[in-house]
Every structure is written in C-alpha cells, then in structure tokens.
Design a protein around this motif. Structure first.
Motif, PDB file in Angstrom:
ATOM      1  N   PRO A 122     -58.593  44.498  -1.386  1.00 35.10           N
ATOM      2  CA  PRO A 122     -57.439  45.549  -1.819  1.00 35.10           C
ATOM      3  C   PRO A 122     -57.294  46.060  -3.013  1.00 35.10           C
ATOM      4  O   PRO A 122     -57.794  45.385  -4.128  1.00 35.10           O
ATOM      5  CB  PRO A 122     -56.278  44.703  -1.366  1.00 35.10           C
ATOM      6  N   VAL A 123     -57.191  47.288  -3.080  1.00 38.16           N
ATOM      7  CA  VAL A 123     -57.159  47.990  -4.769  1.00 38.16           C
ATOM      8  C   VAL A 123     -55.733  48.252  -4.856  1.00 38.16           C
ATOM      9  O   VAL A 123     -55.065  48.843  -4.118  1.00 38.16           O
ATOM     10  CB  VAL A 123     -58.039  49.082  -4.559  1.00 38.16           C
ATOM     11  N   PHE A 124     -55.178  47.733  -6.204  1.00 35.94           N
ATOM     12  CA  PHE A 124     -53.874  48.198  -6.496  1.00 35.94           C
ATOM     13  C   PHE A 124     -54.021  48.998  -7.931  1.00 35.94           C
ATOM     14  O   PHE A 124     -54.618  48.912  -8.628  1.00 35.94           O
ATOM     15  CB  PHE A 124     -53.217  46.847  -6.954  1.00 35.94           C
ATOM     16  N   GLU A 125     -52.771  49.792  -8.085  1.00 34.70           N
ATOM     17  CA  GLU A 125     -52.720  50.754  -9.187  1.00 34.70           C
ATOM     18  C   GLU A 125     -51.352  50.308  -9.789  1.00 34.70           C
ATOM     19  O   GLU A 125     -50.119  49.859  -9.155  1.00 34.70           O
ATOM     20  CB  GLU A 125     -52.688  51.975  -8.871  1.00 34.70           C
ATOM     21  N   SER A 126     -51.371  50.259 -11.172  1.00 34.62           N
ATOM     22  CA  SER A 126     -50.126  49.752 -12.064  1.00 34.62           C
ATOM     23  C   SER A 126     -49.984  50.542 -13.168  1.00 34.62           C
ATOM     24  O   SER A 126     -50.836  50.846 -13.774  1.00 34.62           O
ATOM     25  CB  SER A 126     -49.987  48.390 -12.041  1.00 34.62           C
ATOM     26  N   THR A 127     -48.832  50.818 -13.672  1.00 34.57           N
ATOM     27  CA  THR A 127     -48.633  51.271 -14.874  1.00 34.57           C
ATOM     28  C   THR A 127     -47.926  50.477 -15.924  1.00 34.57           C
ATOM     29  O   THR A 127     -48.040  50.418 -17.085  1.00 34.57           O
ATOM     30  CB  THR A 127     -47.710  52.888 -14.830  1.00 34.57           C
ATOM     31  N   ASP A 128     -47.662  49.350 -15.458  1.00 35.99           N
ATOM     32  CA  ASP A 128     -46.952  48.484 -16.395  1.00 35.99           C
ATOM     33  C   ASP A 128     -47.413  46.806 -15.937  1.00 35.99           C
ATOM     34  O   ASP A 128     -46.851  45.853 -16.744  1.00 35.99           O
ATOM     35  CB  ASP A 128     -45.521  48.328 -16.144  1.00 35.99           C
ATOM     36  N   LEU A 129     -48.396  46.551 -15.107  1.00 32.58           N
ATOM     37  CA  LEU A 129     -48.554  45.323 -14.748  1.00 32.58           C
ATOM     38  C   LEU A 129     -47.765  44.298 -14.336  1.00 32.58           C
ATOM     39  O   LEU A 129     -47.923  43.193 -13.932  1.00 32.58           O
ATOM     40  CB  LEU A 129     -49.371  44.642 -16.068  1.00 32.58           C
ATOM     41  N   ILE A 130     -46.595  45.003 -14.037  1.00 32.33           N
ATOM     42  CA  ILE A 130     -45.366  44.182 -13.367  1.00 32.33           C
ATOM     43  C   ILE A 130     -45.385  44.547 -12.033  1.00 32.33           C
ATOM     44  O   ILE A 130     -45.648  43.759 -11.049  1.00 32.33           O
ATOM     45  CB  ILE A 130     -43.944  44.328 -14.068  1.00 32.33           C
ATOM     46  N   SER A 131     -45.238  45.912 -11.504  1.00 35.88           N
ATOM     47  CA  SER A 131     -44.839  46.674 -10.519  1.00 35.88           C
ATOM     48  C   SER A 131     -46.353  47.196  -9.998  1.00 35.88           C
ATOM     49  O   SER A 131     -47.074  47.589 -10.753  1.00 35.88           O
ATOM     50  CB  SER A 131     -43.899  47.426 -10.253  1.00 35.88           C
ATOM     51  N   ARG A 132     -46.593  47.086  -8.798  1.00 38.31           N
ATOM     52  CA  ARG A 132     -48.005  47.660  -8.542  1.00 38.31           C
ATOM     53  C   ARG A 132     -47.985  48.173  -6.752  1.00 38.31           C
ATOM     54  O   ARG A 132     -47.228  47.934  -6.150  1.00 38.31           O
ATOM     55  CB  ARG A 132     -49.149  46.674  -8.576  1.00 38.31           C
ATOM     56  N   LYS A 133     -48.716  49.028  -6.829  1.00 37.25           N
ATOM     57  CA  LYS A 133     -48.925  49.738  -5.394  1.00 37.25           C
ATOM     58  C   LYS A 133     -50.178  49.791  -4.881  1.00 37.25           C
ATOM     59  O   LYS A 133     -51.396  49.877  -5.649  1.00 37.25           O
ATOM     60  CB  LYS A 133     -48.468  51.144  -5.427  1.00 37.25           C
ATOM     61  N   GLN A 134     -50.711  49.369  -3.742  1.00 41.69           N
ATOM     62  CA  GLN A 134     -51.805  49.112  -3.062  1.00 41.69           C
ATOM     63  C   GLN A 134     -52.260  50.673  -2.808  1.00 41.69           C
ATOM     64  O   GLN A 134     -51.627  51.397  -2.202  1.00 41.69           O
ATOM     65  CB  GLN A 134     -51.771  48.428  -1.738  1.00 41.69           C
ATOM     66  N   ILE A 135     -53.374  51.104  -3.136  1.00 39.66           N
ATOM     67  CA  ILE A 135     -54.072  52.361  -3.025  1.00 39.66           C
ATOM     68  C   ILE A 135     -55.107  52.511  -2.063  1.00 39.66           C
ATOM     69  O   ILE A 135     -55.754  53.513  -2.064  1.00 39.66           O
ATOM     70  CB  ILE A 135     -54.185  53.244  -4.348  1.00 39.66           C
ATOM     71  N   MET A 195     -60.029  44.103 -13.583  1.00 43.11           N
ATOM     72  CA  MET A 195     -59.095  45.107 -13.874  1.00 43.11           C
ATOM     73  C   MET A 195     -59.748  46.070 -14.738  1.00 43.11           C
ATOM     74  O   MET A 195     -60.337  45.699 -15.786  1.00 43.11           O
ATOM     75  CB  MET A 195     -57.966  44.491 -14.587  1.00 43.11           C
ATOM     76  N   CYS A 196     -59.331  47.225 -14.661  1.00 44.15           N
ATOM     77  CA  CYS A 196     -59.633  48.359 -15.664  1.00 44.15           C
ATOM     78  C   CYS A 196     -58.544  49.218 -15.718  1.00 44.15           C
ATOM     79  O   CYS A 196     -57.937  49.380 -14.898  1.00 44.15           O
ATOM     80  CB  CYS A 196     -60.986  48.683 -15.223  1.00 44.15           C
ATOM     81  N   THR A 197     -58.536  50.146 -16.992  1.00 47.93           N
ATOM     82  CA  THR A 197     -57.669  50.989 -17.228  1.00 47.93           C
ATOM     83  C   THR A 197     -58.140  52.503 -17.402  1.00 47.93           C
ATOM     84  O   THR A 197     -59.152  52.570 -17.915  1.00 47.93           O
ATOM     85  CB  THR A 197     -56.691  50.932 -18.370  1.00 47.93           C
TER      86      THR A 197
END
Length: 101
Positions: free
Chosen positions: A22-35, A1-3
């Motif tokens: 698969p690559v995911f993006e999150s702003t809170d590490l709870i919800s995520r979206k595959q990008i 993981m990286c920020t």
C-alpha cells in the motif's frame, strides 16, 4: 519514505496479501491517506499459498526525475531450491498509476 513536492510518500509490507505494498501520502507524517498499491497485478510475483514469514518484505520507495521506484524482496518457497528470495524493482511514471516489474 520519500518527499515529493512537499508531500511524504510511504509504503508498507503486506507479505502475502494482494493487492500489495500500500502507498500512502501525507503532508505532516501524522495523518495519511492511502493513494494506491505498488502491486496491482498477480503476474507481478508469487503471493499466494506462501504461509507465515513469506511474501513481500521491507519495500522502499524513491523518486527521481518524475519517476517513483519501489524496491522490495519477495520470499517464497520454491520446489527443490535453496534460493527462496526474489528481488523486485517496480517503476511507475505517473502518480501511482500501474507499476511495471
């Protein structure tokens, strides 16, 4: 993981499934979206007919100076060889556009 720019980027193993990593993006590490995916072209490695306990393992993602780097191993069966592992470095210069090998 990286920020990067306040967003977390995570990747996971998919072993012998394609498209891979698969690559995911999150702003809170709870919800995520595959990008996207780290592997989008079959010529990027050996993925098919590998069986159990083969394929892409333990990928990691890093970011440096505008470039994302994905590093992983690909375990597969080679005929007449004791070396059944390849190490890959995939690089993208855009936000999860096509990775190069």
């Amino acid at each position: 993981m990286c920020t990067v720019n306040g967003k977390f980027h995570l990747i996971t193993s998919l072993f012998t499934y394609f498209s891979g990593i698969p690559v995911f993006e999150s702003t809170d590490l709870i919800s995520r979206k595959q990008i996207g995916h780290g592997i989008t072209r079959k010529k990027q490695g050996v993925f098919f007919s590998q069986g159990v306990s083969k394929g892409i393992f333990a990928p990691t993602i890093r970011y440096n100076n505008g470039t994302f780097y994905v590093i992983c191993t690909n375990g597969f069966k080679r005929k007449n060889s004791a070396n059944n592992w390849q190490f890959y470095r995939y690089i993208t210069h855009s936000r999860f556009g096509r990775f190069s090998k």
